[in-house]
Design a protein around this motif. Structure first.
Motif: not given
Length: 352
Positions: A28-33, A167-168, A189-192, A339-340
């Protein structure tokens, strides 16, 4: 003072179809920002895991904890066996739901639709505009457990791929059942990552807004001012309201995760002049010229051309700055929609 454009076509942009993300990334966190300064239009290209670099101790992330219902049901008319698809929108009373129906012309008042070999039955009790119907459900057991068994996720119409893991299409902090679509900014976001934010002194503040299908409906009027928003139910608890007042009083910044969180906070600020415990229905429409008083930053995905969501983010910056950022995102091959990839829009000064 920005030049306010109220013609819907002024919020259009070219988007190659191949940039519409069809599946979520594995991480999830590897998306670009894309990080955008709302005042200067300056842009940085990062990854979502870097979002903490822009948050300080004492800031707040306001998240929408609404949970998406597996609200798409496939059944058959009891009388004829004809196939029927229902998309549940909102519960209006015990066991009565408003829904969109395909094919609507085949379902009239008195029609009964069966799902799962009769495990769930729905009688049409009222016809509504635009393919809408109201249904009274009949079943044995617990409705939401049956819905989990028979229903599928109501993915947006521009996503044509099947989702392997339902769940995604939920945020990791989803709690309150009721949305017909995901508050997609939170999908990154992830829990981590949330634990890392807390460790940095960033406070996580929940609210609830149940997302309706109006989020996907295009603006059909030529002028923005002629568009009518669909209403959505929201709640802000006394605890969350008190936390937001404390953060603002101490000089912390309030970052809304998503346009749904933004609309909730701005509704409350408009109606009460402060963050207070509140619940009800909102049809707030935010576009350039509408002043945003509740938030200091916005985390959001990239939205559809000419949509109310593009207009909302333009109100936080300006239309020209947002459309320049969108054109940059297209040129840099960012992934668009649910999902982008994501955008972080910041303000240098804390709202007072």
């Amino acid at each position: 003072m920005q030049d306010i454009q109220l013609n819907v076509n002024d919020y259009d942009f070219e988007l190659p179809e191949e940039l519409i993300a069809q599946v979520p990334l594995l991480d999830r966190t590897s998306s670009r920002l894309l990080v955008l300064d709302s005042e200067t239009g300056d842009i940085e290209h990062r990854h979502f895991r870097d979002v903490l670099d822009y948050l300080n101790e004492g800031d707040a992330l306001v998240v929408n904890d609404s949970r998406v219902l597996p609200a798409r049901l496939f059944g058959a008319k009891q009388e004829t066996g004809g196939k029927v698809e229902l998309l549940l929108l909102k519960q209006t009373e015990d066991d009565v739901w408003e829904a969109l129906v395909k094919p609507a012309k085949k379902v009239r008042v008195g029609s009964i639709v069966e799902f799962g070999d009769g495990l769930l039955r729905a009688e049409c009790v009222e016809e509504l505009p635009e393919g809408g119907r109201r249904f009274k459900f009949d079943y044995d057991g617990i409705f939401y457990e049956i819905l989990d068994e028979l229903g599928t996720m109501p993915l947006p119409p521009y996503i044509r791929e099947q989702l392997d893991d339902q769940d995604r299409y939920q945020t990791v902090y989803a709690r309150e059942r009721g949305s017909a679509a995901a508050p997609t900014a939170g999908l990154h976001f992830t829990e981590e990552l949330l634990e890392a934010a807390k460790a940095k002194g960033v406070r996580l503040i929940p609210l609830t807004l149940h997302v309706g299908l109006g989020t996907f409906r295009p603006v059909t009027a030529d002028s923005i001012e002629e568009h009518t928003m669909h209403s959505e139910y929201f709640e802000l608890s006394a605890e969350s309201a008190a936390a937001l007042r404390e953060i603002r009083a101490n000089g912390g910044r309030i970052f809304a995760v998503g346009t749904t969180s933004t609309r909730t906070l701005e509704t409350i600020m408009r109606d009460h002049g402060d963050f207070v415990e509140s619940s009800g229905w909102t049809d707030i429409f935010i576009y350039p010229g509408v002043e945003l008083k509740a938030i200091d930053g916005l985390i959001t995905n990239f939205h559809l051309p000419k949509s109310t969501l593009v207009m909302l983010v333009s109100a936080f910056a300006t239309r020209d700055i947002i459309l320049h950022a969108y054109r940059t995102a297209v040129a840099e091959r960012y992934r668009f929609f649910s999902f982008g990839d994501a955008m972080l829009i910041t303000r240098k000064e804390v709202t007072k």
